[in-house]
Design an enzyme around this catalytic site. Structure first.
Site, mmCIF file in Angstrom:
data_model
loop_
_atom_site.group_PDB
_atom_site.id
_atom_site.type_symbol
_atom_site.label_atom_id
_atom_site.label_comp_id
_atom_site.label_asym_id
_atom_site.label_seq_id
_atom_site.Cartn_x
_atom_site.Cartn_y
_atom_site.Cartn_z
ATOM 1 N N GLU A 146 -20.503 25.245 -2.614
ATOM 2 C CA GLU A 146 -19.806 26.491 -2.253
ATOM 3 C C GLU A 146 -18.825 26.899 -3.362
ATOM 4 O O GLU A 146 -18.773 28.066 -3.756
ATOM 5 C CB GLU A 146 -19.039 26.286 -0.941
ATOM 6 C CG GLU A 146 -18.187 27.494 -0.580
ATOM 7 C CD GLU A 146 -17.022 27.137 0.332
ATOM 8 O OE1 GLU A 146 -17.238 26.408 1.318
ATOM 9 O OE2 GLU A 146 -15.909 27.597 0.060
ATOM 10 N N HIS A 162 -18.622 20.924 -5.561
ATOM 11 C CA HIS A 162 -19.220 21.337 -4.287
ATOM 12 C C HIS A 162 -19.974 22.647 -4.484
ATOM 13 O O HIS A 162 -19.517 23.539 -5.205
ATOM 14 C CB HIS A 162 -18.115 21.513 -3.241
ATOM 15 C CG HIS A 162 -18.631 21.685 -1.850
ATOM 16 N ND1 HIS A 162 -19.088 22.893 -1.385
ATOM 17 C CD2 HIS A 162 -18.798 20.808 -0.852
ATOM 18 C CE1 HIS A 162 -19.501 22.746 -0.134
ATOM 19 N NE2 HIS A 162 -19.334 21.485 0.207
ATOM 20 N N THR A 171 -13.636 26.811 1.797
ATOM 21 C CA THR A 171 -13.506 27.194 3.214
ATOM 22 C C THR A 171 -13.165 26.021 4.130
ATOM 23 O O THR A 171 -12.524 26.201 5.160
ATOM 24 C CB THR A 171 -14.813 27.835 3.724
ATOM 25 O OG1 THR A 171 -15.883 26.922 3.479
ATOM 26 C CG2 THR A 171 -15.102 29.151 3.063
ATOM 27 N N HIS A 187 -24.104 27.810 1.748
ATOM 28 C CA HIS A 187 -23.063 27.584 0.725
ATOM 29 C C HIS A 187 -22.967 28.729 -0.264
ATOM 30 O O HIS A 187 -21.967 28.863 -0.957
ATOM 31 C CB HIS A 187 -23.391 26.343 -0.114
ATOM 32 C CG HIS A 187 -23.692 25.116 0.663
ATOM 33 N ND1 HIS A 187 -24.960 24.761 1.074
ATOM 34 C CD2 HIS A 187 -22.882 24.137 1.103
ATOM 35 C CE1 HIS A 187 -24.909 23.627 1.729
ATOM 36 N NE2 HIS A 187 -23.668 23.221 1.772
ATOM 37 N N CYS A 199 -21.865 24.405 12.635
ATOM 38 C CA CYS A 199 -20.947 25.545 12.706
ATOM 39 C C CYS A 199 -21.785 26.816 12.791
ATOM 40 O O CYS A 199 -23.002 26.786 12.597
ATOM 41 C CB CYS A 199 -20.072 25.564 11.456
ATOM 42 S SG CYS A 199 -21.053 25.713 9.956
ATOM 43 N N SER A 224 -22.119 13.043 4.613
ATOM 44 C CA SER A 224 -21.485 14.284 5.052
ATOM 45 C C SER A 224 -19.976 14.081 5.116
ATOM 46 O O SER A 224 -19.472 13.289 5.917
ATOM 47 C CB SER A 224 -22.032 14.684 6.432
ATOM 48 O OG SER A 224 -21.089 15.464 7.129
ATOM 49 N N HIS A 227 -26.249 18.547 4.701
ATOM 50 C CA HIS A 227 -26.358 17.134 4.315
ATOM 51 C C HIS A 227 -26.937 16.358 5.477
ATOM 52 O O HIS A 227 -26.240 15.569 6.116
ATOM 53 C CB HIS A 227 -24.973 16.555 4.017
ATOM 54 C CG HIS A 227 -24.395 16.990 2.729
ATOM 55 N ND1 HIS A 227 -24.975 16.705 1.537
ATOM 56 C CD2 HIS A 227 -23.271 17.678 2.456
ATOM 57 C CE1 HIS A 227 -24.226 17.207 0.575
ATOM 58 N NE2 HIS A 227 -23.201 17.809 1.104
ATOM 59 N N CYS A 279 -23.294 32.064 4.252
ATOM 60 C CA CYS A 279 -22.389 32.275 5.392
ATOM 61 C C CYS A 279 -21.484 33.474 5.099
ATOM 62 O O CYS A 279 -20.933 33.581 3.987
ATOM 63 C CB CYS A 279 -21.542 31.024 5.606
ATOM 64 S SG CYS A 279 -20.292 31.250 6.873
HETATM 65 FE FE1 F3S Z 1 -19.757 26.822 8.463
HETATM 66 FE FE2 F3S Z 1 -19.474 29.094 7.225
HETATM 67 FE FE3 F3S Z 1 -17.387 27.791 8.060
HETATM 68 S S1 F3S Z 1 -20.986 27.540 6.778
HETATM 69 S S2 F3S Z 1 -17.951 25.645 7.938
HETATM 70 S S3 F3S Z 1 -18.937 28.719 9.345
HETATM 71 S S4 F3S Z 1 -17.625 28.800 6.111
#
Ligand code: F3S
Length: 285
Positions: A124, A122, A162, A72, A12, A222, A40, A94
């Site tokens: 995050e 987790h 998220t 995270h 992502c 994962s 992961h 992120c």
């Molecule tokens: Fe990736 Fe950020 Fe979404 S790490 S899954 S773009 S919250």
């Protein structure tokens, strides 16, 4: 045989960004550490290790090196503790996770009980809760709402991990109101969902409907890769989850007209390329 890649798959935006930041930092500053693994995925962790990024589990293991925070994110105390110790921090959290952390901080300061819909273990979620000064809590599913602590403030704020789905979060909000309406004086719902996961799942579903075999690439531990495999099974198409090209069995490919390929959010592009090359090679035999 036609090999079709999902229109959305693999890393992502948040993970790509974190990886680029770490690679740039190790290149400019030399050996460094990463607090937990970036994703992961053993191959990615091993590639980074070769470049000079060692995974540590505690900032005390930094030994003078800069320390990267992964996508995270971490809680406020962890971040401030590192700065107090004079550790140089490379913060690759992120931006979507940072936003969630800032909501958690702000709502806690305003007196809300912050409830995060997500897995309490987790990274995050632990990080987001780390911005509530120990006052927030995570609830992994609707069933756990029955045992909501009695001493929570009546002003409640709901955030979501998220990677949850919109449908599950909406259902969770509804269930909280149904179960505890008499305890709630005010409810704020903050949409902290990231569409990267749902977009990949939708792309996998669309692909699974038009091929006769699905290959899902990603680490066995994962969660989002396993969810992609579930999508394939759910659509009734033969589906195999592999970590690398070497796991592909020739008989899977025999007689297929079309094969769909997708990859979890922690799978690097070159692993996908290797799988596609292996499928092409088996087709030529
Ligand atoms: Fe990736 Fe950020 Fe979404 S790490 S899954 S773009 S919250």
């Amino acid at each position: 045989m036609e090999i079709i890649k999902a229109r959305d798959m693999g890393f992502c935006f948040g993970v790509r960004r974190a990886l680029e930041m770490m690679e740039e930092a190790v290149c400019k500053q030399g050996p460094m550490a990463s607090l937990g693994s970036i994703v992961h995925n053993r191959q990615v962790v091993e590639d980074l290790r070769r470049q000079g990024v060692e995974v540590i589990t505690d900032p005390a293991e930094a030994e003078g090196r800069p320390v990267a925070i992964t996508a995270h994110g971490v809680g406020r105390e962890v971040m401030e503790g590192m700065r107090r110790r004079g550790i140089r921090v490379v913060d690759t959290t992120c931006p979507i996770v940072s936003r969630s952390q800032q909501w958690a901080r702000r709502l806690t300061e305003e007196g809300f009980a912050v409830i995060v819909f997500g897995d309490p273990n987790h990274r995050e979620v632990r990080g987001v809760l780390g911005w509530t000064g120990g006052k927030g809590l995570a609830i992994p599913d609707e069933a756990c709402l029955e045992s909501l602590p009695r001493d929570l403030p009546s002003r409640m704020a709901l955030l979501s991990q998220t990677t949850e789905t919109g449908a599950r979060f909406a259902s969770f909000v509804k269930k909280l109101l149904e179960t505890h309406m008499e305890r709630v004086s005010e409810l704020r719902v903050i949409n902290t969902l990231c569409n990267a996961t749902s977009s990949q799942q939708a792309a996998a579903q669309e692909l699974a409907r038009r091929v006769d075999l699905m290959i899902i690439i990603g680490g066995r531990d994962s969660a989002n890769t396993r969810h992609l495999a579930d999508v394939g099974h759910h659509e009734g198409v033969e589906t195999h989850h592999v970590e690398s090209a070497t796991e592909i069995e020739p008989e899977w490919v025999n007689g297929r007209r079309s094969i769909g390929v997708t990859a979890g959010a922690s799978t690097p592009d070159y692993v996908v390329d290797e799988v596609v090359a292996r499928l092409q090679e088996l087709d030529r035999r």
